[in-house]
Design an enzyme around this catalytic site. Structure first.
Site, PDB file in Angstrom:
ATOM      1  N   LYS A 218      64.397  29.692 114.708  1.00  0.00           N
ATOM      2  CA  LYS A 218      63.025  29.923 115.039  1.00  0.00           C
ATOM      3  C   LYS A 218      62.850  30.930 115.930  1.00  0.00           C
ATOM      4  O   LYS A 218      62.076  31.865 115.975  1.00  0.00           O
ATOM      5  CB  LYS A 218      62.389  28.843 115.627  1.00  0.00           C
TER       6      LYS A 218
ATOM      7  N   ALA B 200      62.163  26.129 119.981  1.00  0.00           N
ATOM      8  CA  ALA B 200      62.638  24.685 120.374  1.00  0.00           C
ATOM      9  C   ALA B 200      62.686  23.909 119.093  1.00  0.00           C
ATOM     10  O   ALA B 200      62.167  24.072 117.827  1.00  0.00           O
ATOM     11  CB  ALA B 200      61.561  24.068 121.262  1.00  0.00           C
ATOM     12  N   ASP B 201      63.576  23.006 119.291  1.00  0.00           N
ATOM     13  CA  ASP B 201      63.798  21.824 118.127  1.00  0.00           C
ATOM     14  C   ASP B 201      64.649  20.545 118.638  1.00  0.00           C
ATOM     15  O   ASP B 201      65.144  20.811 119.681  1.00  0.00           O
ATOM     16  CB  ASP B 201      64.687  22.579 117.003  1.00  0.00           C
ATOM     17  N   SER B 202      64.027  19.372 117.963  1.00  0.00           N
ATOM     18  CA  SER B 202      64.431  18.189 118.345  1.00  0.00           C
ATOM     19  C   SER B 202      65.156  17.651 117.199  1.00  0.00           C
ATOM     20  O   SER B 202      64.240  17.343 116.264  1.00  0.00           O
ATOM     21  CB  SER B 202      63.516  17.352 119.281  1.00  0.00           C
TER      22      SER B 202
ATOM     23  N   SER C 260      66.744  21.053 121.738  1.00  0.00           N
ATOM     24  CA  SER C 260      67.473  22.377 121.875  1.00  0.00           C
ATOM     25  C   SER C 260      66.229  23.514 122.256  1.00  0.00           C
ATOM     26  O   SER C 260      65.278  23.504 121.649  1.00  0.00           O
ATOM     27  CB  SER C 260      68.202  22.948 120.728  1.00  0.00           C
TER      28      SER C 260
END
Length: 173
Positions: free
Chosen positions: A36, A52-54, A89
């Site tokens: 991203k 960001a990512d979860s 992250s």
């Protein structure tokens, strides 16, 4: 000055590809945040872009966001009375290249609920929120689902603010 720019990354396709390559949930979270960030940074020369990512990991299995209320119930039933991990992250990129990333994992132990109790919980969450953000809203009603939560609260909500602030402080010009 900061702006929000959607990455338009096909997360489902990226996850499928990463899973096919044998990636674990931690690697998936890290790779999606980086993908991203890099994608957007290519369109904003000399700007620093945060991605960001979860993801949720149960027994090292990726638990995706639900695509329906029925699927949300099935996810809650899987997590019921179990310990799982929420992996968050973040990645900074500049000119299409990663310059920093951070991943952290939080441990959550869900209480034991009956199916009826889980359905009552789901009734309190509107469908759009449920499908966009997942089966529990840790910042509100979702906190009541857990025996314990071990980890940084901001990270659990999707953005490890302390680590981002530390990076910015260390790299101020």
């Amino acid at each position: 000055q900061s702006i929000v720019v959607p990455s338009r990354v096909d997360e489902d396709l990226a996850k499928e590809s990463l899973l096919a390559a044998g990636a674990d949930p931690l690697s998936i979270s890290k790779n999606l945040a980086e993908l991203k960030s890099i994608k957007v940074s290519k369109n904003y020369p000399d700007k620093i872009v945060l991605g960001a990512d979860s993801v949720v990991s149960l027994n090292n299995e990726l638990i995706n966001k639900p695509s329906s209320r029925e699927e949300a119930l099935e996810i809650l039933k899987k997590l019921n009375n179990s310990t799982h991990y929420l992996i968050s992250s973040v990645c900074f990129s500049k000119n299409g290249a990663m310059i920093w990333n951070h991943t952290e994992s939080s441990e959550l132990k869900m209480k034991d609920f009956s199916e009826r109790q889980l359905l009552k919980y789901l009734e309190r969450i509107d469908t759009k929120t449920l499908l966009n953000y997942g089966v529990y809203q840790i910042e509100s009603e979702g906190l009541k689902l857990f025996d314990y939560v071990k980890g940084d609260r901001s990270s659990i909500m999707g953005l490890p603010i302390k680590e981002i602030e530390n990076y910015i402080r260390q790299h101020k010009k």
